[in-house]
Design a protein around this motif. Sequence first.
Motif, mmCIF file in Angstrom:
data_model
loop_
_atom_site.group_PDB
_atom_site.id
_atom_site.type_symbol
_atom_site.label_atom_id
_atom_site.label_comp_id
_atom_site.label_asym_id
_atom_site.label_seq_id
_atom_site.Cartn_x
_atom_site.Cartn_y
_atom_site.Cartn_z
ATOM 1 N N GLU A 46 21.336 0.456 20.583
ATOM 2 C CA GLU A 46 20.160 1.384 21.184
ATOM 3 C C GLU A 46 19.030 1.498 20.141
ATOM 4 O O GLU A 46 19.435 1.469 18.828
ATOM 5 C CB GLU A 46 20.843 2.577 21.528
ATOM 6 C CG GLU A 46 21.550 3.445 20.348
ATOM 7 C CD GLU A 46 22.044 4.735 20.979
ATOM 8 O OE1 GLU A 46 21.981 5.039 22.126
ATOM 9 O OE2 GLU A 46 22.269 5.633 20.037
ATOM 10 N N SER A 59 7.979 6.533 17.097
ATOM 11 C CA SER A 59 8.568 6.915 18.554
ATOM 12 C C SER A 59 9.945 7.038 17.925
ATOM 13 O O SER A 59 10.645 6.111 17.059
ATOM 14 C CB SER A 59 8.382 5.612 19.242
ATOM 15 O OG SER A 59 8.949 6.082 20.583
ATOM 16 N N ALA A 61 13.846 8.091 19.545
ATOM 17 C CA ALA A 61 15.220 8.473 20.517
ATOM 18 C C ALA A 61 15.278 9.954 20.613
ATOM 19 O O ALA A 61 15.179 10.607 19.081
ATOM 20 C CB ALA A 61 16.318 7.606 20.466
ATOM 21 N N ARG A 103 8.037 1.936 21.503
ATOM 22 C CA ARG A 103 8.306 2.790 22.458
ATOM 23 C C ARG A 103 9.889 3.030 22.992
ATOM 24 O O ARG A 103 10.488 2.205 22.456
ATOM 25 C CB ARG A 103 7.676 2.384 24.103
ATOM 26 C CG ARG A 103 7.983 1.101 24.526
ATOM 27 C CD ARG A 103 7.340 0.861 25.894
ATOM 28 N NE ARG A 103 7.807 -0.579 26.366
ATOM 29 C CZ ARG A 103 6.926 -1.370 26.131
ATOM 30 N NH1 ARG A 103 5.693 -1.394 25.838
ATOM 31 N NH2 ARG A 103 7.224 -2.748 26.854
ATOM 32 N N VAL A 104 10.433 4.188 23.263
ATOM 33 C CA VAL A 104 11.822 4.365 23.222
ATOM 34 C C VAL A 104 12.352 3.582 24.166
ATOM 35 O O VAL A 104 13.803 3.655 24.399
ATOM 36 C CB VAL A 104 12.004 5.976 23.728
ATOM 37 C CG1 VAL A 104 11.429 6.810 22.474
ATOM 38 C CG2 VAL A 104 11.243 6.531 24.889
ATOM 39 N N THR A 105 11.703 2.919 25.188
ATOM 40 C CA THR A 105 12.198 2.363 26.223
ATOM 41 C C THR A 105 12.546 0.681 25.833
ATOM 42 O O THR A 105 13.026 -0.015 26.465
ATOM 43 C CB THR A 105 11.634 2.229 27.460
ATOM 44 O OG1 THR A 105 10.042 1.851 27.011
ATOM 45 C CG2 THR A 105 11.757 3.648 28.139
ATOM 46 N N THR A 106 12.116 0.305 24.465
ATOM 47 C CA THR A 106 12.220 -0.914 24.062
ATOM 48 C C THR A 106 13.986 -1.100 24.084
ATOM 49 O O THR A 106 14.681 -0.357 23.494
ATOM 50 C CB THR A 106 11.785 -0.967 22.615
ATOM 51 O OG1 THR A 106 10.157 -0.848 22.360
ATOM 52 C CG2 THR A 106 12.167 -2.138 21.988
ATOM 53 N N THR A 107 14.106 -2.598 24.481
ATOM 54 C CA THR A 107 15.412 -3.032 24.508
ATOM 55 C C THR A 107 15.443 -3.799 23.330
ATOM 56 O O THR A 107 14.546 -4.395 22.725
ATOM 57 C CB THR A 107 15.690 -3.475 25.653
ATOM 58 O OG1 THR A 107 14.939 -4.697 25.913
ATOM 59 C CG2 THR A 107 15.453 -2.519 26.905
ATOM 60 N N GLN A 110 13.948 -7.317 23.351
ATOM 61 C CA GLN A 110 12.550 -7.259 22.950
ATOM 62 C C GLN A 110 12.007 -7.335 21.485
ATOM 63 O O GLN A 110 11.020 -7.572 21.039
ATOM 64 C CB GLN A 110 11.678 -6.206 23.667
ATOM 65 C CG GLN A 110 11.578 -5.958 25.010
ATOM 66 C CD GLN A 110 11.108 -4.776 25.608
ATOM 67 O OE1 GLN A 110 11.756 -3.598 25.520
ATOM 68 N NE2 GLN A 110 9.884 -4.985 25.985
#
Length: 124
Positions: A46, A59, A61, A103-107, A110
């Motif tokens: 995560e 950024s 989490a 960004r916090v949504t980076t997986t 990526q």
Amino acid sequence: QVRMVESGGGLVQAGGSLSLSCAASGRTFSSYAMGWFRQAPGEEREFVAAINWSGGSRSYADSGKGRFTISRDNAKNTVYLQMNSLKPEDTAVYYCAADFPVRVTTTPKQVGYWGQGTQVAVSS
């Protein structure tokens, strides 16, 4: 050959602090975002924190906001993660990462480059 080597992990009591470092080599990372992910046993990797190439954008989490601080030194090709007020739930392998959207949504999919990971264990 690109290498990213983390250091600074270890065992700490709850409420304590650790400072992680990641030194990159093999190319210049000053134009890339860099950051940290973590993976606890049995869990998916995560996002933890990221910083853009200039250091002007960060950024975090939600889990680390107010406790973790990310920074970088482009002259040293190094990214840092200062972790304060550590909790047992912060226990995980922490991975340095580079070349991904800040960004916090980076997986994890990526991420372009990974370090080998450093263990952080927080005892209660």
